[in-house]
Structure formats: C-alpha cells, structure tokens
Design a protein around this motif. Structure first.
Motif, short mmCIF file in Angstrom:
data_model
loop_
_atom_site.label_atom_id
_atom_site.label_comp_id
_atom_site.label_asym_id
_atom_site.label_seq_id
_atom_site.Cartn_x
_atom_site.Cartn_y
_atom_site.Cartn_z
N UNK A 2 1.24 14.01 -1.10
CA UNK A 2 2.64 14.11 -1.49
C UNK A 2 2.89 13.38 -2.81
N UNK A 3 3.90 13.83 -3.50
CA UNK A 3 4.33 13.15 -4.72
C UNK A 3 4.97 11.82 -4.31
N UNK A 4 4.70 10.74 -5.03
CA UNK A 4 5.27 9.46 -4.64
C UNK A 4 6.80 9.49 -4.61
N UNK A 5 7.38 9.13 -3.49
CA UNK A 5 8.83 9.06 -3.37
C UNK A 5 9.27 7.62 -3.61
N UNK A 6 10.57 7.42 -3.66
CA UNK A 6 11.09 6.06 -3.88
C UNK A 6 10.71 5.16 -2.71
N UNK A 7 10.56 5.71 -1.51
CA UNK A 7 10.13 4.91 -0.37
C UNK A 7 8.73 4.36 -0.61
N UNK A 8 7.83 5.20 -1.10
CA UNK A 8 6.47 4.75 -1.33
C UNK A 8 6.37 3.82 -2.53
N UNK A 9 7.20 4.03 -3.52
CA UNK A 9 7.23 3.08 -4.64
C UNK A 9 7.72 1.72 -4.15
N UNK A 10 8.70 1.72 -3.26
CA UNK A 10 9.18 0.46 -2.69
C UNK A 10 8.08 -0.20 -1.87
N UNK A 11 7.33 0.59 -1.09
CA UNK A 11 6.22 0.03 -0.31
C UNK A 11 5.11 -0.51 -1.22
N UNK A 72 -0.43 2.04 4.59
CA UNK A 72 0.64 3.03 4.75
C UNK A 72 0.82 3.83 3.47
N UNK A 73 0.81 3.13 2.35
CA UNK A 73 0.94 3.81 1.05
C UNK A 73 -0.23 4.77 0.84
N UNK A 74 -1.45 4.30 1.12
CA UNK A 74 -2.63 5.14 0.88
C UNK A 74 -2.66 6.38 1.76
N UNK A 75 -1.93 6.36 2.86
CA UNK A 75 -1.90 7.54 3.71
C UNK A 75 -1.08 8.67 3.10
N UNK A 76 -0.29 8.36 2.08
CA UNK A 76 0.59 9.36 1.49
C UNK A 76 0.52 9.52 -0.02
#
Length: 126
Positions: A2-11, A72-76
């Motif tokens: 997936x494209x990095x979302x703001x949730x993943x940037x926060x993580x 968690x980040x690496x999973x997405x």
C-alpha cells in the motif's frame, strides 16, 4: 504494498521517537552505573547491575515498543521507504545529547545531521 498513509507516517515517526527515547534512557542508565569493570565485578553481577538499572530497563522496554511499531509499519509500507526514516533518531539523539548531556556537537556532526534531514526529506517525497 500500500501507499504510505498518514497513519503509517505517524507510526513511522512514533517508531523513530521511541527508538531515540530508548537510546537516551540507556545512556542515562549507563551514566549512573559509570564505567563497567567486568574483571573486578564479574559478568553476572555486571549484567544484573545493567539490566536492573531502572533507566536501562525502561530503555530496553521502550525498544520493544519501538520494534512492535516498526513491525506494524513494515507489514504495510515498503522497507526502502520506512527504514531510512529511522535515521531521524540520530537527529533527536544528537540534539538531546547536546542539550541534556552537554555533549560536544561540532560542525561536522551538525553537517551530518543536516544531510540526514535532507536525505529523509527526499525519501519522503518519493
């Protein structure tokens, strides 16, 4: 992936912050312990002294939280995107070392930190 979302940037930023916080806690704990002397104190006593120092123990626990966040980040998110952000921990730790621990941070370190920030900015724009 997936494209990095703001949730993943926060993580990712949470991971960076907890990683840096863990380093700072470890330094504080080891500063309290002073220089280790395995020859005089023995390996077992030294290990217990280090592990059960409250700051070291808290730093190790914080590393576990940081790693869970990173997993968690690496999973997405692509590794080539997420991992370079961890270098921002150098920026936080260097600033903290200067202001809180009074460590010498010369021009070369400041230039290195600036390059890290610039590189991370380039990666975030990709």
């Amino acid at each position: 992936m997936a494209q990095p979302s703001s949730l993943y940037l926060a993580l990712i930023l949470f991971t960076v912050t907890t990683n840096a916080a863990a380093q700072i806690m470890l330094k504080k704990g080891m500063s309290q312990l002073g220089s280790l002397n395995l020859a005089a104190d023995g390996l077992i006593w030294t290990a217990f002294s280090v592990i059960f120092n409250p700051w070291v123990f808290l730093g190790l626990c914080t590393f576990v939280v940081s790693m869970a966040s990173h997993l968690t980040v690496l999973s997405r998110v692509q590794l080539s995107f997420a991992y370079p952000f961890l270098s921002l921990a150098y920026v936080i730790v260097t600033a903290w070392a200067y202001f809180a621990f009074g460590e010498d941070v010369g021009a070369l370190r400041i230039a290195g930190v600036a390059l890290i920030c610039f590189g991370t900015l380039l990666i975030s724009m990709s």
